[in-house]
Design a protein around this motif. Structure first.
Motif, PDB file in Angstrom:
ATOM      1  N   THR A 171       0.462  10.563   4.753  1.00  0.00           N
ATOM      2  CA  THR A 171      -0.553  11.081   5.671  1.00  0.00           C
ATOM      3  C   THR A 171      -0.531  10.301   6.979  1.00  0.00           C
ATOM      4  O   THR A 171      -0.569  10.887   8.065  1.00  0.00           O
TER       5      THR A 171
ATOM      6  N   ASP B  30      -0.085   3.988  -3.013  1.00  0.00           N
ATOM      7  CA  ASP B  30      -0.512   5.374  -2.796  1.00  0.00           C
ATOM      8  C   ASP B  30       0.423   6.032  -1.778  1.00  0.00           C
ATOM      9  O   ASP B  30       0.120   6.077  -0.587  1.00  0.00           O
TER      10      ASP B  30
ATOM     11  N   GLN C  30       1.012   9.055  -1.101  1.00  0.00           N
ATOM     12  CA  GLN C  30       0.424  10.179  -0.363  1.00  0.00           C
ATOM     13  C   GLN C  30      -0.373   9.692   0.844  1.00  0.00           C
ATOM     14  O   GLN C  30      -0.309  10.289   1.916  1.00  0.00           O
ATOM     15  N   ALA C  31      -1.100   8.614   0.684  1.00  0.00           N
ATOM     16  CA  ALA C  31      -1.844   8.037   1.812  1.00  0.00           C
ATOM     17  C   ALA C  31      -0.866   7.596   2.897  1.00  0.00           C
ATOM     18  O   ALA C  31      -1.100   7.838   4.095  1.00  0.00           O
TER      19      ALA C  31
ATOM     20  N   SER D  66      -5.781   2.651  12.826  1.00  0.00           N
ATOM     21  CA  SER D  66      -5.672   2.836  11.373  1.00  0.00           C
ATOM     22  C   SER D  66      -4.545   1.992  10.792  1.00  0.00           C
ATOM     23  O   SER D  66      -4.709   1.345   9.752  1.00  0.00           O
TER      24      SER D  66
ATOM     25  N   TYR E 291       0.815  -1.211   0.000  1.00  0.00           N
ATOM     26  CA  TYR E 291       0.000   0.000   0.000  1.00  0.00           C
ATOM     27  C   TYR E 291       0.852   1.266   0.000  1.00  0.00           C
ATOM     28  O   TYR E 291       0.424   2.305  -0.501  1.00  0.00           O
TER      29      TYR E 291
END
Length: 148
Positions: free
Chosen positions: A17, A11, A13-14, A132, A7
């Motif tokens: 974050t 992505d 950018q994810a 998360s 992952y």
């Protein structure tokens, strides 16, 4: 378990974050060992082997004892945790399993005996961040062992 995909690469950018959330948690002023207890307990509840492996290693590097790590899943019956740690562990469980009844007024007051409003928010951020990470790891098939 076989990883489904990376992952972080899928992505970036994810991933960045999430790293910003992690940075906030580590710079918010909470005790580093307490943060690791939160991460381990939430990861136990969520069944995240990858995160359990990582955070038990991190806790040991901070000087956490084997006994306290091993007893985390039965913390209510173990006399090795302070009253403040017990309050945080109860909060970790309540927030991780939020649909089972939320955070009662009694639990809120128990935590607030030891932590001010800002610290309470920081505890919630630590709990939410590891939840998360757990969900990302489990949903994408990450597995232990975690190797640095």
């Amino acid at each position: 378990m076989q990883a489904r995909f990376n992952y972080r690469q899928a992505d970036p950018q994810a991933f960045q974050t999430m790293l910003q959330l992690e940075k906030f948690v580590h710079e918010c002023g909470l005790d580093k060992k307490l943060i690791e207890l939160i991460k381990i307990r939430a990861s136990q509840i969520n069944g995240c082997a990858f995160c359990l492996d990582m955070h038990t290693q991190d806790a040991r590097k901070l000087g956490e004892t084997e006994q306290r790590i091993y007893l985390l899943n039965v913390w209510r019956e173990a006399a090795v945790y302070t009253e403040a740690e017990r309050a945080v562990l109860a909060l970790t469980e309540a927030v991780t399993e939020i649909s089972k009844g939320g955070v009662s007024d009694a639990l809120y007051e128990q935590v607030r005996k030891h932590f001010d409003e800002k610290e309470y928010v920081n505890l919630l951020m630590a709990i939410n961040t590891i939840n998360s990470w757990n969900r990302l790891a489990i949903a994408t098939g990450m597995s232990a062992p975690y190797n640095r």
